[in-house]
Structure formats: structure tokens, C-alpha cells
Write a protein that holds these residues in place. Structure first.
Motif, short mmCIF file in Angstrom:
data_model
loop_
_atom_site.label_atom_id
_atom_site.label_comp_id
_atom_site.label_asym_id
_atom_site.label_seq_id
_atom_site.Cartn_x
_atom_site.Cartn_y
_atom_site.Cartn_z
N UNK A 526 -47.02 -26.48 26.12
CA UNK A 526 -45.39 -26.38 26.55
C UNK A 526 -45.00 -27.53 26.94
N UNK A 527 -45.61 -28.27 27.80
CA UNK A 527 -45.10 -29.62 28.28
C UNK A 527 -44.53 -30.68 27.45
N UNK A 528 -45.55 -30.96 26.30
CA UNK A 528 -45.31 -31.85 25.10
C UNK A 528 -44.25 -31.27 24.28
N UNK A 529 -44.66 -29.85 23.74
CA UNK A 529 -43.50 -29.02 22.89
C UNK A 529 -42.89 -28.04 23.57
N UNK A 530 -41.87 -28.42 24.31
CA UNK A 530 -40.81 -27.23 24.96
C UNK A 530 -39.98 -26.70 24.20
N UNK A 531 -39.95 -27.00 22.65
CA UNK A 531 -39.06 -26.16 21.89
C UNK A 531 -39.68 -26.06 20.47
N UNK A 532 -39.10 -24.86 19.84
CA UNK A 532 -39.47 -24.74 18.35
C UNK A 532 -38.27 -24.00 17.47
N UNK A 533 -38.31 -24.55 16.29
CA UNK A 533 -37.39 -24.06 15.38
C UNK A 533 -38.02 -23.63 14.16
N UNK A 534 -37.05 -23.37 13.27
CA UNK A 534 -37.67 -22.63 11.91
C UNK A 534 -36.89 -23.36 10.90
N UNK A 535 -37.47 -24.43 10.24
CA UNK A 535 -36.74 -24.95 9.37
C UNK A 535 -36.73 -23.95 8.15
#
Length: 700
Positions: A526-535
Motif C-alpha cells: 500500500x505504500x508503493x501502490x496507494x491507488x487502484x483503478x479498473x481499466x
């Protein structure tokens, strides 16, 4: 005129809610003195005048009646008694219902307002406006500095043109003059580098402040539901029926769009609490309860998750009826041993209802499936639980923030990663033979601006080199090599705090503006990847934090030996073989997809199942042997413990290693899983993807 009235109604919508919120607060405190009565009178009087201005005579009349009653109290110098307080509360409820009325004979209690949540007007605290103005001022200051810098560039160009057209008028030695101009140009370059960081920080702060303006308190969305609940109770149980509605966490703030999307699901839950939890006065007193049904709507923030819970102290869910209905609809086997949690998960299935007949309040069984769909649309979850000693709690959990961001989509070891567009300076394709090696490390040449943007006779600038590192070394394998495709390396040059680095990726896919949610998924850094999206529907995009990426690059330094890997030529020479097959069983599509991408990036084949029952069917029917099963515990139909027991009872499946992965870290659950035949038990609270990969490798 219609547009003007729409605008006035939008303003009135915010104003009347503010008045009702303040008056309810005074009533809740017991209206202790004459000043409190005067404050209620003032607000009711203002509300009446505002209703007249927007041509709402019914609301105006209701407010006028209460104003007269309060005027009598003020004239007599009296404090309101119980009857007066009830009249005030009833009037507030009536105004709420007039502004938020639901049509009869509908399956869903909808929020059909006189003015439907016009987004053109929001209430913003003065302190927030000051902060926003300060952020704009910072950005304008940087813009002014940029203008002055541009003036210096123009002065430098003017001096250079003068030299070009009349070199005989140079007062100084030509070499000295060019050296002076070069120093000035270098100073401009340094100033520009400093400004780049200032602009980035100013824009970031402005974005944060603008985002903060969009936040609304829960009370603005859920505050009127108390009046709606009391009306539904009267419609269902008669004029004497009543309900006590308690609100908790109404000051919690989050994005208006997220909070508003939860309003209709919460209305469904309130309606179901009244209809399914209803008991007669005699039944409640016999059970030791208060005379009226109690409903609590609570809003809490847990990390980056928003939780909205609707609880009641009614008769609670009828597990036998739920089990019978579920078996009748083929959702469970009639003789399957199911616990309460598994049965309660069934009530969110489309068309599920335990009522024998439909009516305007109880609906036709679509209510709770709509709640589940609303939670999934926000990438959230919904859960029903039995309260002790009696009643029901339904909890909606969704990401607290969802924002649009422009990102560069890149491919990395089977994953789709998003690099924030605001920090990308160049996108390069560097031929392998053009990569410079300095002190054993690879560097790429950053191209200069096109001709015409620099003085034509300026001395040649030194080549700008940027370090090249494989992105996969920070999002996957620390020993990753620079990926070469078609004889070249694809590089995204990013800049943070004036420092640049070129991150080599396997392939650049697209530049997209995506809705990004805060990432709290299992196994995710979660530090390196704080966000998630769905293309796409089934493909997550992991949005990286450039600050953390650069911090890890600096920490790593020049460690490791640089290697190159030919992405194209590697595929044909790999012998055809089946990688170990891992089955992932989880009812959360987000968790399933994340685990799938993690496992595939480490060379495993993956198959998916949504619950234990589907997993068991796949295991029994699949033509290919499954090497390891990774399963959640809490799932509908058949949970992880049930799947484990069924596999142990089948001689063809008993030898397959099972890894239980769940948020249930109670010692009894761990013991139950290990004694039931699980080979490993991982808790989600302490889980990281390295632990999962190591566990699977150990089992194989």
C-alpha cells in the motif's frame, strides 16, 4: 424563470437542512433556557421566509404554525414541555417528509425530493475557503515567478540577437561575452528546475484543497432518514407504531458522490429493519425491550474505508426461514451444514425474500440485492450479522475516496501499472546500442527541445543523461533486467523534487483518465501502490506512488549487476510445459483478481472460484490437476472450512494442499483450520505477497 427557481431551490435545500440540523441539536439537549427557545424561533422564522421565497406554501404553512406556538412560549417566558418538544420534532419530520417524499405503491422507498440534490451549490466552511484561496495564491506566486523567468529568457535572446546582427558593437571580448551569456542561461535553467518542483507542490496542494471542498458530512445525506423511518413505521404498524432512530458519526466527512451513492441502500436497510424487525408492544415488553423499535445508523472511518451500519433491536433474522428459502431457490443444498454467517450472506442474492407476499413496504425481494449491487459498484462489500441479544446489523464498507487521475498505463510482468502523468517528463525508445554505461550503470540520453526553442548560436549544451532502471526491480523481482523489445528499451522518464530517473517497462499501453480508489487489498504494497483503478472489468490497474518509487530507487543506489533481457526472443525458446496450477477461492472480485495477478507474475497458472461450492465442483470436474488451493474462510454458500472438510472427505482431493487466508485471526479459528487439514493459515492483517509465494513454493 425555471432556471432561477431551480437555483433558489438548490440554495433552499442546503438552508433548510442546516436549520433542521441546528434545531434538532437544541431539542436533543432538552431546550434548557429561553435563549434556546429564541434560537429555535429565529430559525423557524427564517425557514418560513425562505419557503415563501421559493414558493413552497405547504412548507411555509407548517413552519408558520410552529412559529406561532413558539411565539406564545416566548411571550409567556416559558420553557417548552414534553408536548412542545414533540410538536417541534413532529414539525421537523413533516418538513423533512415534504422535502423528501416517496411515492406510494413503490417497491423501493426512494429519495424523490422537491429539489434533487442540485450539485451547483454546496456549503463550505470559511476556513476551507481560506485554505483554498491560500493554495491558489501559492500557485499564482509560482506563475508570477515563471513570468519573470520568461522575461529573463527574452532579455537573453535580445542580447543574443544584437550580437548576431552587429557583432562589431560588442564592448567586451567575444569569448567573455559568450561566457557571460552562458552563465545567465545556466542560471535560468537552474531556476526553471527549482520552479518545476514548486509548481508540482502547488498543484498538489491545490488539488487537495479542491478535493476537501467536495467533502460533505454524513448528516447532510442521512440526517433526514429519521423522519422517513418514523413515517414508514406508522405506515407499517399503524398510527400508534413508532421507532426511535439514533444517529452516530454524522460528522464524518467524505466525498459527496460516495456518500450520496450510499443513501438509497441505507433507506432500503432502514425499511427492512422496520418491516422484518417489527414486533408488537406486548412482544417487545415481554422480551425486556423498550416499547419502540430502536434503529441506529452509524458512520465510521476505518483507515481508508467508510463504514455505514444500520442496526436494530427487532426480532432478528429468521435463520430457519432463510435456510428453507435458500434451499428452495437452489442456493444451498437442503442437507448442507451451514452456519449463521453463511445463511445471512444468502439474503443479498437477487430475488431472495422470506416474506410470503409482497406489499408496498416489504417489496418483492429485490431490496437487499440492490444494496449488494450498490456496494459492488463502489468496490465495497456488505455484511449482515445477528445482534446480541436480539436484532440485526447490516454494514456497508466502501473506499472512502475515488478520484480521477491521468495515468500512463504500462505492462510489467503481466500486471498493468499506472504511472501518474504529472511526474512524467519524457517517453523514450532507446536502442540497446545507444545506452551509455557509466561506472557499470546504464544511462540514456534525453533529447533536447526541438530546434528554434534555443538560441541558434548558443554553445552546445552538455548531453543530459538519465539513469535507467527496470521498473520490475521495484514492483516484483529485485534482480529484474532491463526489458528489450525489438532491439530497444521503452523508458518513462519521471521527475520528483528536481531529480529524474528513467524507468524501463516492458510495454507502454495507453494514457487514460481513470477513477482511482484507495487501495487496501490483500497482498498489495500500500505504500508503493496507494491507488487502484479498473481499466477493464476484470483487469486492475495498480497506480504507483512516484514519491515511494523514487525513495526506493535512492535506497537501492547502484546495487546489483545490470542485465538485459530480450522480451521477444525469450518466449519461443521456453519449453512448453504446464506451470503449477493454483486455485484461488474468494467471494471478493478485487481480492481474487489481485491474487491472480500476483501469482501469475511469479509464474503460476491460476483458476478462480467465487466460493467453496464452486471450488469443489471445479476440483471434481477439472481435467487438469490443481496443485494448491488458496481459499478465504468467510464466503457464501460454502465457506473455507466447509471446502476443506469436503476435500478431506474426497480421496481424490485429500492430497491437495490447502492454504487458508482470512481476516479471522482468532486462535480457535487457526486451530480449527489446521486440525481440519489445512497446510497453512495466513491472516490478511499481516499478509504480504512474499509470504504467500514462499508458502506455495514450500508446499510444492
Amino acid at each position: 424563470m425555471d432556471n432561477l427557481r431551480d437555483e433558489l431551490l438548490a440554495v433552499f435545500d442546503a438552508e433548510y437542512r442546516d436549520h433542521l440540523r441546528a434545531i434538532r441539536g437544541i431539542v436533543a439537549a432538552g431546550c434548557p433556557d429561553a435563549r434556546a427557545v429564541a434560537e429555535i424561533f429565529r430559525r423557524v422564522h427564517s425557514l418560513k421566509g425562505a419557503a415563501r421565497a421559493v414558493e413552497l406554501p405547504v412548507v411555509e404553512g407548517v413552519a408558520h404554525t410552529l412559529e406561532n406556538r413558539l411565539s406564545t412560549l416566548l411571550a409567556a417566558g416559558s420553557l417548552p414541555d414534553a408536548a412542545d418538544l414533540k410538536a417541534i420534532t413532529d414539525t421537523l419530520d413533516e418538513i423533512d417528509l415534504l422535502m423528501t417524499s416517496a411515492p406510494p405503491d413503490t417497491d423501493v422507498v426512494e429519495d424523490v425530493s422537491v429539489q434533487v440534490d442540485n450539485p451547483a451549490y454546496v456549503q463550505v466552511p470559511v476556513a476551507r475557503l481560506d485554505a483554498l484561496a491560500s493554495a491558489v495564491h501559492d500557485l499564482m506566486s509560482v506563475a508570477d515567478r515563471h513570468e519573470r523567468l520568461w522575461g529573463q529568457v527574452m532579455d537573453l535572446l535580445a542580447d543574443q540577437r544584437a550580437v548576431m546582427h552587429a557583432p562589431e558593437h560588442m564592448r567586451a571580448d567575444p569569448v567573455a561575452e559568450f561566457a557571460r551569456m552562458t552563465r545567465r542561461l545556466m542560471a535560468v535553467g537552474r531556476e526553471r528546475e527549482l520552479m518545476a518542483g514548486q509548481i508540482d507542490r502547488a498543484l498538489l496542494r491545490l488539488g487537495e484543497e479542491v478535493h476537501a471542498v467536495t467533502l460533505v458530512p454524513a448528516e447532510s445525506v442521512f440526517g433526514s432518514l429519521a423522519a422517513m423511518a418514523r413515517r414508514i413505521a406508522r405506515e407499517h404498524g399503524g398510527p400508534e407504531a413508532g421507532v426511535e432512530v439514533h444517529m452516530s458519526g454524522m460528522g464524518v466527512q467524505t466525498e459527496r458522490r460516495v456518500m450520496q451513492a450510499l443513501r438509497d441502500p441505507v433507506i432500503h436497510l432502514v425499511r427492512n429493519a422496520i418491516v422484518h424487525g417489527h414486533e408488537t408492544r406486548a412482544q417487545r415488553l415481554k422480551a425486556g425491550k423498550s416499547e419502540r423499535l430502536n434503529i441506529t445508523i452509524s458512520v465510521t472511518l476505518t483507515g481508508v474505508r467508510l463504514q455505514v451500519a444500520v442496526s436494530d433491536d427487532g426480532r432478528g433474522p429468521d435463520l430457519r426461514a432463510i435456510a428453507a428459502r435458500a434451499a428452495g431457490q437452489g442456493l444451498v443444498h437442503a442437507d448442507a451444514p451451514l452456519d449463521a454467517r453463511q445463511l445471512l450472506a444468502r439474503v443479498f442474492e437477487p430475488g431472495f425474500s422470506t416474506r410470503g407476499q409482497a406489499d408496498s413496504l416489504a417489496g418483492r425481494g429485490v431490496g437487499l440485492s440492490v444494496v449488494a449491487e450498490a456496494a459492488r459498484a463502489l468496490h465495497g462489500t456488505v455484511r449482515m450479522e445477528q445482534r446480541q441479544p436480539a436484532g440485526t446489523t447490516v454494514t456497508l464498507t466502501v473506499p472512502v475516496s475515488q478520484r480521477q487521475r491521468t495515468v500512463l498505463l504500462v505492462e510489467n510482468a503481466g500486471q498493468t501499472l499506472g504511472l501518474p502523468g504529472r511526474v512524467i517528463r519524457h517517453l523514450l525508445r532507446i536502442r540497446r546500442e545507444e545506452i551509455r554505461m557509466l561506472n557499470g550503470m546504464p544511462f540514456g540520453v534525453v533529447p533536447h527541445p526541438p530546434d528554434g526553442t534555443r538560441p541558434e548560436i548558443a554553445p552546445p549544451a552538455e548531453e543530459e543523461l538519465v539513469a535507467l532502471v527496470p521498473l520490475h526491480a521495484f514492483v516484483g523481482d529485485e534482480d529484474a533486467a532491463l526489458p528489450v523489445r525489438d532491439g530497444a528499451v521503452s523508458v518513462a522518464v519521471m521527475e520528483v523534487d528536481g531529480v529524474r530517473c528513467g524507468f524501463a517497462v516492458e510495454r507502454m499501453l495507453d494514457v487514460r483518465t481513470l477513477l482511482v480508489s484507495d487501495a487496501t487489498a490483500v497482498g498489495l504494497d500500500s505504500e508503493l501502490v496507494p491507488g487502484i483503478a479498473w481499466a477493464r472489468d476484470d483487469q486492475p490497474v495498480f497506480v504507483l506512488s512516484p514519491d515511494r518509487l523514487f525513495a526506493r530507487w535512492r535506497l537501492r543506489g547502484n546495487a546489483g549487476v545490470v542485465r538485459f533481457s530480450d522480451v521477444d526472443s525469450a518466449a519461443p525458446i521456453v519449453p512448453v510445459r504446464h506451470a503449477p496450477l493454483v486455485m484461488v477461492v474468494d467471494d471478493s472480485i478485487t481480492t481474487r483478481t489481485l491474487q491472480k495477478t500476483i501469482l501469475q507474475s511469479h509464474g503460476y497458472d491460476v483458476c478462480l472460484a467465487v466460493d467453496g461450492e464452486e471450488a469443489l465442483a471445479l476440483l471434481q470436474q477439472s481435467s487438469r490437476h490443481v496443485d494448491v488451493v488458496v481459499t478465504d474462510v468467510e464466503m457464501p454458500r460454502m465457506d473455507g472450512f466447509g471446502l476443506l472438510a469436503a476435500m478431506q472427505a474426497d480421496p481424490h482431493l485429500a492430497g491437495i494442499p490447502v492454504v487458508l487466508m482470512t481476516s479471522r485471526d482468532d486462535g480457535d479459528d487457526v486451530r480449527r483450520g489446521m486440525e481440519g487439514g489445512a497446510r497453512a493459515y495466513l491472516t490478511k492483517q499481516k499478509f504480504d505477497q512474499g509470504e504467500l509465494i514462499d508458502t506455495i513454493r514450500g508446499l510444492l
